[in-house]
Scaffold this motif. Structure first.
Motif, mmCIF file in Angstrom:
data_model
loop_
_atom_site.group_PDB
_atom_site.id
_atom_site.type_symbol
_atom_site.label_atom_id
_atom_site.label_comp_id
_atom_site.label_asym_id
_atom_site.label_seq_id
_atom_site.Cartn_x
_atom_site.Cartn_y
_atom_site.Cartn_z
ATOM 1 N N THR A 1 -0.078 -74.444 76.279
ATOM 2 C CA THR A 1 1.242 -74.801 76.856
ATOM 3 C C THR A 1 2.041 -73.548 77.171
ATOM 4 N N GLU A 2 3.139 -73.767 77.817
ATOM 5 C CA GLU A 2 3.927 -72.691 78.405
ATOM 6 C C GLU A 2 5.393 -72.915 78.044
ATOM 7 N N ARG A 3 6.172 -71.826 78.086
ATOM 8 C CA ARG A 3 7.616 -71.946 77.830
ATOM 9 C C ARG A 3 8.405 -71.506 79.047
ATOM 10 N N THR A 4 9.554 -72.150 79.266
ATOM 11 C CA THR A 4 10.456 -71.721 80.335
ATOM 12 C C THR A 4 11.881 -71.671 79.828
ATOM 13 N N PHE A 5 12.678 -70.794 80.454
ATOM 14 C CA PHE A 5 14.102 -70.702 80.130
ATOM 15 C C PHE A 5 14.886 -71.523 81.152
ATOM 16 N N ILE A 6 15.632 -72.490 80.659
ATOM 17 C CA ILE A 6 16.468 -73.347 81.510
ATOM 18 C C ILE A 6 17.909 -73.182 81.033
ATOM 19 N N ALA A 7 18.864 -73.066 81.962
ATOM 20 C CA ALA A 7 20.267 -72.982 81.565
ATOM 21 C C ALA A 7 21.095 -73.925 82.426
ATOM 22 N N VAL A 120 6.079 -67.171 84.951
ATOM 23 C CA VAL A 120 5.810 -67.039 83.518
ATOM 24 C C VAL A 120 6.349 -65.699 83.004
ATOM 25 N N GLU A 121 6.224 -64.648 83.838
ATOM 26 C CA GLU A 121 6.713 -63.318 83.432
ATOM 27 C C GLU A 121 8.238 -63.333 83.309
ATOM 28 N N SER A 122 8.957 -63.912 84.283
ATOM 29 C CA SER A 122 10.425 -63.950 84.135
ATOM 30 C C SER A 122 10.818 -64.834 82.970
ATOM 31 N N ALA A 123 10.074 -65.896 82.713
ATOM 32 C CA ALA A 123 10.389 -66.759 81.565
ATOM 33 C C ALA A 123 10.336 -65.939 80.276
ATOM 34 N N GLU A 124 9.285 -65.144 80.121
ATOM 35 C CA GLU A 124 9.153 -64.333 78.900
ATOM 36 C C GLU A 124 10.319 -63.363 78.753
ATOM 37 N N LYS A 125 10.681 -62.716 79.890
ATOM 38 C CA LYS A 125 11.797 -61.762 79.887
ATOM 39 C C LYS A 125 13.104 -62.464 79.531
ATOM 40 N N GLU A 126 13.364 -63.611 80.191
ATOM 41 C CA GLU A 126 14.633 -64.326 80.002
ATOM 42 C C GLU A 126 14.750 -64.898 78.590
ATOM 43 N N ILE A 127 13.653 -65.400 78.049
ATOM 44 C CA ILE A 127 13.686 -65.951 76.688
ATOM 45 C C ILE A 127 14.030 -64.841 75.689
ATOM 46 N N LYS A 128 13.448 -63.653 75.890
ATOM 47 C CA LYS A 128 13.754 -62.510 75.006
ATOM 48 C C LYS A 128 15.210 -62.092 75.130
ATOM 49 N N LEU A 129 15.737 -62.124 76.376
ATOM 50 C CA LEU A 129 17.119 -61.703 76.623
ATOM 51 C C LEU A 129 18.111 -62.687 75.992
ATOM 52 N N TRP A 130 17.913 -63.984 76.214
ATOM 53 C CA TRP A 130 18.882 -64.993 75.771
ATOM 54 C C TRP A 130 18.674 -65.413 74.325
ATOM 55 N N PHE A 131 17.426 -65.302 73.835
ATOM 56 C CA PHE A 131 17.119 -65.712 72.459
ATOM 57 C C PHE A 131 16.379 -64.603 71.720
ATOM 58 N N PRO A 132 17.074 -63.451 71.482
ATOM 59 C CA PRO A 132 16.411 -62.369 70.742
ATOM 60 C C PRO A 132 15.999 -62.838 69.343
ATOM 61 N N GLU A 133 16.670 -63.885 68.847
ATOM 62 C CA GLU A 133 16.349 -64.424 67.514
ATOM 63 C C GLU A 133 15.062 -65.250 67.536
ATOM 64 N N GLY A 134 14.564 -65.571 68.720
ATOM 65 C CA GLY A 134 13.314 -66.332 68.842
ATOM 66 C C GLY A 134 13.541 -67.827 68.903
ATOM 67 N N ALA A 135 12.508 -68.567 69.240
ATOM 68 C CA ALA A 135 12.565 -70.027 69.337
ATOM 69 C C ALA A 135 12.153 -70.628 68.000
ATOM 70 N N ILE A 136 12.320 -71.955 67.895
ATOM 71 C CA ILE A 136 11.993 -72.670 66.653
ATOM 72 C C ILE A 136 10.559 -73.201 66.737
ATOM 73 N N GLN A 137 9.813 -73.055 65.658
ATOM 74 C CA GLN A 137 8.453 -73.595 65.587
ATOM 75 C C GLN A 137 8.505 -74.928 64.842
ATOM 76 N N TYR A 138 8.034 -75.978 65.463
ATOM 77 C CA TYR A 138 7.926 -77.259 64.749
ATOM 78 C C TYR A 138 6.923 -78.153 65.458
ATOM 79 N N THR A 139 6.457 -79.156 64.771
ATOM 80 C CA THR A 139 5.511 -80.095 65.364
ATOM 81 C C THR A 139 6.286 -81.135 66.154
ATOM 82 N N HIS A 140 5.867 -81.348 67.386
ATOM 83 C CA HIS A 140 6.512 -82.320 68.254
ATOM 84 C C HIS A 140 5.829 -83.666 68.051
#
Ligand code: GTP
Ligand code: MG
Length: 148
Positions: A1-7, A120-140
């Protein structure tokens, strides 16, 4: 799976569209892994939109994006970047198909209510910029019902 930054941009927040936009990503089957409200500074937004520096609309874009809080989020799932972009609709809402977020709620390119990573490259950059604390890991709980 993949991650994207949405605002949800300041106009989307002011117009009360945060819930609707979150609902669409939830209903589509994406997993919410980060979420916060941010009143970003012009300096921060210049980093976010660095690739547009020099465009005639750049100063107006920064002012618009700094005019109020933005609802920043990270969504995870199958082909999240491309599917996220298709859910937002074309950059200019006059060209966005009905059924997309911009096609349902916006009219002007300078008030197009939402942002989505364009690769995908901008998503990685944007996620690091907006969420330097990182995302949450959990089972969906829905994972087995939304992916093979
Ligand atoms: P984002 O998801 O916000 O990055 O939009 P986008 O990827 O669909 O478009 P792009 O990155 O090229 O432009 C970023 C934002 O700048 C757009 O969403 C618009 O809000 C604004 N913008 C782009 N082109 C124009 C324009 O020609 N005029 C004005 N006023 N704003 C523009
Ligand atoms: Mg863009």
């Amino acid at each position: 799976t993949e991650r994207t930054f949405i605002a949800v941009k300041p106009d989307g927040v002011q117009r009360g569209l945060v819930g609707n936009i979150i609902s669409r990503f939830e209903a589509r089957g994406f997993k919410l892994v980060a979420l916060k409200l941010v009143h970003a500074s012009p300096e921060f937004l210049e980093k976010h939109y660095a690739d547009l520096k020099g465009k005639p609309f750049f100063p107006g874009l920064i002012k618009y994006m700094a005019s109020g809080p933005v609802a920043a989020m990270v969504w995870e799932g199958l082909d999240a970047v491309k599917t996220g972009r298709s859910m937002l609709g074309a950059t200019n809402p006059l060209a966005s198909a009905p059924g997309t977020i911009r096609g349902d709620f916006a009219l002007a390119v300078g008030r197009n209510i939402c942002h989505g990573s364009d690769s995908v490259e901008s998503a990685e950059k944007e996620i690091k910029l907006w969420f330097p604390e990182g995302a949450i890991q959990y089972t969906h709980a829905l994972a087995d019902w939304t992916f093979e």
